[in-house]
Design a protein around this motif. Sequence first.
Motif, PDB file in Angstrom:
ATOM      1  N   VAL A   1       0.876  -1.173   0.000  1.00  0.00           N
ATOM      2  CA  VAL A   1       0.000   0.000   0.000  1.00  0.00           C
ATOM      3  C   VAL A   1       0.916   1.227   0.000  1.00  0.00           C
ATOM      4  CG1 VAL A   1      -1.966  -1.088   1.127  1.00  0.00           C
ATOM      5  CG2 VAL A   1      -0.159  -0.096   2.522  1.00  0.00           C
ATOM      6  N   SER A   2       0.462   2.305  -0.660  1.00  0.00           N
ATOM      7  CA  SER A   2       1.296   3.502  -0.780  1.00  0.00           C
ATOM      8  C   SER A   2       0.411   4.735  -0.856  1.00  0.00           C
ATOM      9  CB  SER A   2       2.199   3.422  -2.019  1.00  0.00           C
ATOM     10  OG  SER A   2       1.421   3.373  -3.204  1.00  0.00           O
ATOM     11  N   TYR A   3       1.038   5.865  -0.581  1.00  0.00           N
ATOM     12  CA  TYR A   3       0.354   7.158  -0.684  1.00  0.00           C
ATOM     13  C   TYR A   3       1.348   8.163  -1.248  1.00  0.00           C
ATOM     14  CZ  TYR A   3      -2.281  11.349   0.518  1.00  0.00           C
ATOM     15  OH  TYR A   3      -2.972  12.534   0.446  1.00  0.00           O
ATOM     16  N   LEU A   4       1.041   8.700  -2.433  1.00  0.00           N
ATOM     17  CA  LEU A   4       1.928   9.652  -3.090  1.00  0.00           C
ATOM     18  C   LEU A   4       1.358  11.052  -2.928  1.00  0.00           C
ATOM     19  CD1 LEU A   4       3.856   9.239  -6.351  1.00  0.00           C
ATOM     20  CD2 LEU A   4       2.511  11.308  -6.049  1.00  0.00           C
TER      21      LEU A   4
ATOM     22  N   GLY B   1      -3.698  16.115  -7.737  1.00  0.00           N
ATOM     23  CA  GLY B   1      -4.291  15.265  -6.714  1.00  0.00           C
ATOM     24  C   GLY B   1      -3.319  14.215  -6.209  1.00  0.00           C
ATOM     25  N   ASP B   2      -3.440  13.883  -4.925  1.00  0.00           N
ATOM     26  CA  ASP B   2      -2.616  12.818  -4.351  1.00  0.00           C
ATOM     27  C   ASP B   2      -3.096  11.462  -4.863  1.00  0.00           C
ATOM     28  OD1 ASP B   2      -1.269  14.781  -3.037  1.00  0.00           O
ATOM     29  OD2 ASP B   2      -2.356  14.518  -1.145  1.00  0.00           O
ATOM     30  N   ILE B   3      -2.227  10.475  -4.769  1.00  0.00           N
ATOM     31  CA  ILE B   3      -2.508   9.149  -5.325  1.00  0.00           C
ATOM     32  C   ILE B   3      -2.472   8.119  -4.208  1.00  0.00           C
ATOM     33  CG2 ILE B   3      -1.810   7.402  -6.990  1.00  0.00           C
ATOM     34  CD1 ILE B   3      -0.473   9.599  -8.603  1.00  0.00           C
ATOM     35  N   ILE B   4      -3.558   7.382  -4.063  1.00  0.00           N
ATOM     36  CA  ILE B   4      -3.630   6.238  -3.144  1.00  0.00           C
ATOM     37  C   ILE B   4      -3.478   4.969  -3.976  1.00  0.00           C
ATOM     38  CG2 ILE B   4      -5.027   5.006  -1.447  1.00  0.00           C
ATOM     39  CD1 ILE B   4      -6.474   7.624  -0.890  1.00  0.00           C
ATOM     40  N   GLY B   5      -2.499   4.147  -3.651  1.00  0.00           N
ATOM     41  CA  GLY B   5      -2.239   2.954  -4.440  1.00  0.00           C
ATOM     42  C   GLY B   5      -2.125   1.699  -3.595  1.00  0.00           C
ATOM     43  N   PHE B   6      -2.483   0.596  -4.195  1.00  0.00           N
ATOM     44  CA  PHE B   6      -2.293  -0.714  -3.562  1.00  0.00           C
ATOM     45  C   PHE B   6      -2.111  -1.740  -4.672  1.00  0.00           C
ATOM     46  CE2 PHE B   6      -6.848  -0.532  -4.334  1.00  0.00           C
ATOM     47  CZ  PHE B   6      -7.156  -1.808  -4.788  1.00  0.00           C
ATOM     48  N   ASN B   7      -1.440  -2.819  -4.338  1.00  0.00           N
ATOM     49  CA  ASN B   7      -1.254  -3.921  -5.273  1.00  0.00           C
ATOM     50  C   ASN B   7      -1.083  -5.204  -4.496  1.00  0.00           C
ATOM     51  OD1 ASN B   7       1.697  -4.202  -4.674  1.00  0.00           O
ATOM     52  ND2 ASN B   7       1.793  -2.198  -5.669  1.00  0.00           N
ATOM     53  N   PHE B   8      -1.281  -6.305  -5.154  1.00  0.00           N
ATOM     54  CA  PHE B   8      -1.086  -7.626  -4.544  1.00  0.00           C
ATOM     55  C   PHE B   8      -0.822  -8.622  -5.656  1.00  0.00           C
ATOM     56  CE2 PHE B   8      -5.600  -6.931  -5.233  1.00  0.00           C
ATOM     57  CZ  PHE B   8      -5.999  -8.072  -5.926  1.00  0.00           C
ATOM     58  N   GLY B   9      -0.231  -9.745  -5.280  1.00  0.00           N
ATOM     59  CA  GLY B   9       0.087 -10.753  -6.275  1.00  0.00           C
ATOM     60  C   GLY B   9       0.624 -12.023  -5.641  1.00  0.00           C
TER      61      GLY B   9
END
Length: 466
Positions: A349-352, A378-386
């Motif tokens: 999870v990340s927040y830019l 705008g700020d970016i909320i990101g998540f990833n999984f694998g």
Amino acid sequence: MHGVTVDGWRAAALAAALLGQLAQAAEPAPVSQASQAELDQVKRQLAEQRREIDALRRELDQQANRDGPQALGAEELARRRGTGNPAAAAGAPAGPVAPLASAGPASQPDPAAPPAPAGLPLQPDSAAAPASAGGGPAPVGQAPEGAQRPPAVAPLFEQPGILTPRGKFIVEPSFQFGYASSNRVALVGYTVIPALLIGLVDVREVRRNTVTGALALRTGLSNRLEVELRAPYVYRSDAAVSREILTGSAVDRVFDTSGKHIGDVEAGARYQLNSGSEGAYYVAGLRLKSRTGRDPFQVVTDCQTRCVGDNISGTGLPLQLPTGSGFYSLQPSLTWLFASDPAVFFGSVSYLHNFQRRNVSRLVQAGAREFLGDVKPGDIIGFNFGMGLALNEKASLSLGYDHSSIGRTRQGGAPAPGSVRTQLGTLLVGYSYRLSDKYSLNVSVGAGLTSDTPDVTLSVRLPVTF
């Protein structure tokens, strides 16, 4: 004698042989056949043999006392060695014992593995074993916590999943190609009835190609901390095909533009938070993005005077494409990896956060400047999984999903006209092959799942370890 080892039986056989020789030597010989000097020599040999026999008997008794009814079993010995008790390990039998389990996600002993020879302490990964009371290395039950590192998986996302070992350098050249297409229909007017529109219909198709070559350098400051520096070079080309209906135009108009320049240089650091002894690894990261690339406010926009308001002359598109965002950004992140043989599950999870720029103006034709005021993306909320799966000792395959939610751009403290929250979703497949101890080849393909995401993304990386 119960519990006597092979060394004890060997000592007993030697003592019996010496007793037989002593009995033969003790028989009296006729005085006429030996002189007094020879008798004295035989007596000295007999005395020396008696001392050796007494020493062997004492050693045999001590061996029997240790390995008799008080002998430790293999399981009890392994348990006491695991506690690091030198006193308990001192009475270890000379027979084979079960190997001790090491820390990490795959810490279960292999039942099919041959038993480790007794008396050989397990060697830790990095730190030396502490000295025991007798001056030798004390038995080691677990490896030091700092020696455990996350497992390697085929990389899918921007940040790698495995940390660089201390003292090692990784130079990673990479190549990325992205293609995006979008169709836009703009209706400007009013309806008399639902089937009749009075006004302008603008149909526009946009084709965008982006090629990015980058060089990254990573090094491990410790077994848990690594730093990275990445410098990209970007080439972009856009083609916009449009036709304005109800304006008398019967042909499509094509607007081509391109741009190439260095991109935004990035610097980052990643730190492993835990030892991973429970099978899960947590890595915290921090990335700073500069604005070394050519930003959108430096390129010339296709407008004669201005692009907003009633006095519009031109397409409003840039004549040369930017290669950077034009804003400084800071991105904290948290990555987790969980090893479950034969697969490795991972995600982050990340927040830019994009920093605001004040008194911004963009360049239009004839060298004029259009004042835009304070602008903040705008700020970016990101998540990833694998999930990563090892095919053999050299090849691995990964599947994953990456999602980013981009907030609205604000101009002068208010949302910019036409700015909305954007959702980007990408399905990724990655493959990794270890060419040698120094070289690896990583390939990943991404497919966009939303209309704002690039249709396809192809990435190739070749990390080299020194």
